[in-house]
Write a protein that holds these residues in place. Structure first.
Motif, PDB file in Angstrom:
ATOM      1  N   ASP A 133       0.823  -1.219   0.000  1.00 52.11           N
ATOM      2  CA  ASP A 133       0.000   0.000   0.000  1.00 52.11           C
ATOM      3  C   ASP A 133       0.850   1.259   0.000  1.00 52.11           C
ATOM      4  O   ASP A 133       0.560   2.217   0.708  1.00 52.11           O
ATOM      5  N   ARG A 134       1.936   1.229  -0.811  1.00 50.74           N
ATOM      6  CA  ARG A 134       2.829   2.380  -0.894  1.00 50.74           C
ATOM      7  C   ARG A 134       2.932   2.860  -2.333  1.00 50.74           C
ATOM      8  O   ARG A 134       2.724   2.084  -3.266  1.00 50.74           O
ATOM      9  N   LEU A 135       3.310   4.117  -2.500  1.00 45.06           N
ATOM     10  CA  LEU A 135       3.477   4.692  -3.836  1.00 45.06           C
ATOM     11  C   LEU A 135       4.928   5.028  -4.153  1.00 45.06           C
ATOM     12  O   LEU A 135       5.238   5.446  -5.253  1.00 45.06           O
ATOM     13  N   ASP A 136       5.848   4.859  -3.176  1.00 44.53           N
ATOM     14  CA  ASP A 136       7.251   5.183  -3.407  1.00 44.53           C
ATOM     15  C   ASP A 136       7.908   4.121  -4.285  1.00 44.53           C
ATOM     16  O   ASP A 136       7.268   3.175  -4.724  1.00 44.53           O
ATOM     17  N   ALA A 137       9.194   4.284  -4.547  1.00 45.74           N
ATOM     18  CA  ALA A 137       9.903   3.381  -5.450  1.00 45.74           C
ATOM     19  C   ALA A 137      10.563   2.197  -4.749  1.00 45.74           C
ATOM     20  O   ALA A 137      10.978   1.241  -5.407  1.00 45.74           O
ATOM     21  N   ASN A 138      10.683   2.236  -3.421  1.00 49.46           N
ATOM     22  CA  ASN A 138      11.352   1.149  -2.704  1.00 49.46           C
ATOM     23  C   ASN A 138      10.491  -0.112  -2.721  1.00 49.46           C
ATOM     24  O   ASN A 138       9.286  -0.040  -2.475  1.00 49.46           O
ATOM     25  N   PRO A 139      11.108  -1.261  -2.991  1.00 48.98           N
ATOM     26  CA  PRO A 139      10.327  -2.495  -3.020  1.00 48.98           C
ATOM     27  C   PRO A 139       9.661  -2.801  -1.677  1.00 48.98           C
ATOM     28  O   PRO A 139      10.201  -2.487  -0.610  1.00 48.98           O
ATOM     29  N   CYS A 140       8.512  -3.376  -1.741  1.00 48.48           N
ATOM     30  CA  CYS A 140       7.816  -3.884  -0.556  1.00 48.48           C
ATOM     31  C   CYS A 140       8.563  -5.141  -0.111  1.00 48.48           C
ATOM     32  O   CYS A 140       8.976  -5.949  -0.942  1.00 48.48           O
ATOM     33  N   GLU A 141       8.756  -5.302   1.177  1.00 47.48           N
ATOM     34  CA  GLU A 141       9.347  -6.523   1.721  1.00 47.48           C
ATOM     35  C   GLU A 141       8.322  -7.161   2.643  1.00 47.48           C
ATOM     36  O   GLU A 141       7.965  -6.590   3.668  1.00 47.48           O
ATOM     37  N   MET A 142       7.859  -8.324   2.247  1.00 46.02           N
ATOM     38  CA  MET A 142       6.872  -9.040   3.032  1.00 46.02           C
ATOM     39  C   MET A 142       7.516 -10.299   3.604  1.00 46.02           C
ATOM     40  O   MET A 142       8.090 -11.097   2.870  1.00 46.02           O
ATOM     41  N   MET A 143       7.472 -10.428   4.923  1.00 48.02           N
ATOM     42  CA  MET A 143       8.017 -11.610   5.580  1.00 48.02           C
ATOM     43  C   MET A 143       6.877 -12.616   5.773  1.00 48.02           C
ATOM     44  O   MET A 143       5.852 -12.293   6.357  1.00 48.02           O
ATOM     45  N   VAL A 144       7.079 -13.819   5.226  1.00 45.48           N
ATOM     46  CA  VAL A 144       6.062 -14.860   5.339  1.00 45.48           C
ATOM     47  C   VAL A 144       6.719 -16.175   5.738  1.00 45.48           C
ATOM     48  O   VAL A 144       7.891 -16.421   5.422  1.00 45.48           O
ATOM     49  N   ARG A 145       5.974 -16.981   6.434  1.00 48.58           N
ATOM     50  CA  ARG A 145       6.443 -18.344   6.696  1.00 48.58           C
ATOM     51  C   ARG A 145       5.410 -19.282   6.107  1.00 48.58           C
ATOM     52  O   ARG A 145       4.253 -18.920   5.922  1.00 48.58           O
ATOM     53  N   VAL A 146       5.853 -20.476   5.824  1.00 48.12           N
ATOM     54  CA  VAL A 146       4.954 -21.476   5.273  1.00 48.12           C
ATOM     55  C   VAL A 146       4.550 -22.398   6.405  1.00 48.12           C
ATOM     56  O   VAL A 146       5.392 -23.008   7.055  1.00 48.12           O
ATOM     57  N   ARG A 147       3.273 -22.456   6.655  1.00 52.03           N
ATOM     58  CA  ARG A 147       2.697 -23.334   7.682  1.00 52.03           C
ATOM     59  C   ARG A 147       1.871 -24.377   6.970  1.00 52.03           C
ATOM     60  O   ARG A 147       0.858 -24.048   6.346  1.00 52.03           O
ATOM     61  N   GLY A 148       2.332 -25.616   7.020  1.00 57.85           N
ATOM     62  CA  GLY A 148       1.607 -26.668   6.312  1.00 57.85           C
ATOM     63  C   GLY A 148       1.593 -26.364   4.832  1.00 57.85           C
ATOM     64  O   GLY A 148       2.608 -26.350   4.189  1.00 57.85           O
ATOM     65  N   GLY A 149       0.421 -26.057   4.305  1.00 56.87           N
ATOM     66  CA  GLY A 149       0.288 -25.782   2.883  1.00 56.87           C
ATOM     67  C   GLY A 149      -0.161 -24.377   2.569  1.00 56.87           C
ATOM     68  O   GLY A 149      -0.839 -24.154   1.575  1.00 56.87           O
ATOM     69  N   ARG A 150       0.213 -23.401   3.393  1.00 54.61           N
ATOM     70  CA  ARG A 150      -0.187 -22.031   3.080  1.00 54.61           C
ATOM     71  C   ARG A 150       0.832 -21.025   3.605  1.00 54.61           C
ATOM     72  O   ARG A 150       1.586 -21.303   4.530  1.00 54.61           O
ATOM     73  N   PHE A 151       0.826 -19.849   2.975  1.00 55.19           N
ATOM     74  CA  PHE A 151       1.682 -18.742   3.395  1.00 55.19           C
ATOM     75  C   PHE A 151       0.995 -17.990   4.515  1.00 55.19           C
ATOM     76  O   PHE A 151      -0.201 -17.702   4.441  1.00 55.19           O
ATOM     77  N   VAL A 152       1.764 -17.648   5.541  1.00 54.92           N
ATOM     78  CA  VAL A 152       1.251 -16.836   6.649  1.00 54.92           C
ATOM     79  C   VAL A 152       2.128 -15.581   6.721  1.00 54.92           C
ATOM     80  O   VAL A 152       3.335 -15.680   6.906  1.00 54.92           O
ATOM     81  N   THR A 153       1.509 -14.411   6.546  1.00 56.83           N
ATOM     82  CA  THR A 153       2.248 -13.162   6.572  1.00 56.83           C
ATOM     83  C   THR A 153       2.607 -12.790   8.012  1.00 56.83           C
ATOM     84  O   THR A 153       1.745 -12.741   8.876  1.00 56.83           O
TER      85      THR A 153
END
Length: 157
Positions: A133-153
């Motif tokens: 939800d940003r408009l600047d040029a820096n990449p978004c960094e999203m930290m996620v782990r995989v629990r079973g069969g899905r991504f959890v942010t």
């Protein structure tokens, strides 16, 4: 009499629903063979880079999983044909104990790191800033782990 019957049917539906949704996921014997076959069918000439497929444990269960990176392929002379300003598609597969793999996610990202945080290995996905939800040029960094069969942010910045 109708009310208890309807309630009973709803309970049965709730119990069966997770089973039916899991049945819709396709079990793949080897994601590398599966992915390469797809591109060999859709491209006249195709080349796969050395990092097209990476094998490592992405969900901390001790079983080797797979990540494919479409920026590492050249289709009919075009490198990363599905890549755009949002990044390149990456497919994430987890291996099931019974054998085979299930694709749990496809992400359009610039890149990722796989690092240890909070005692577990987690992905730091680098993607277009609009995903944070940003408009600047820096990449978004999203930290996620995989629990079973899905991504959890865990977090995003």
């Amino acid at each position: 009499m109708k009310m208890p019957l309807i309630a009973f049917i709803q309970v049965i539906a709730l119990v069966l629903m997770p089973t039916l949704s899991k049945a819709q996921q396709q079990l793949v014997s080897d994601p590398e063979v599966y992915e390469k076959a797809h591109f060999q069918e859709s491209c006249k000439t195709v080349e796969f880079g050395p990092n097209f497929i990476k094998r490592f444990d992405i969900n901390n269960d001790g079983i080797t999983d797979v990540v494919s990176d479409s920026s590492e392929l050249t289709c009919d002379g075009v490198r990363g044909p599905a890549c755009n300003a949002d990044g390149c598609p990456h497919n994430f597969y987890v291996q099931v104990k019974e054998g085979g793999y299930i694709m749990i996610a496809t992400a359009q990202i610039y890149d990722y790191d796989f690092v240890q945080r909070f005692g577990n290995m987690v992905f730091v996905l680098k993607m277009h800033p609009r995903f944070c939800d940003r408009l600047d040029a820096n990449p978004c960094e999203m930290m996620v782990r995989v629990r079973g069969g899905r991504f959890v942010t865990i977090s995003k910045k």
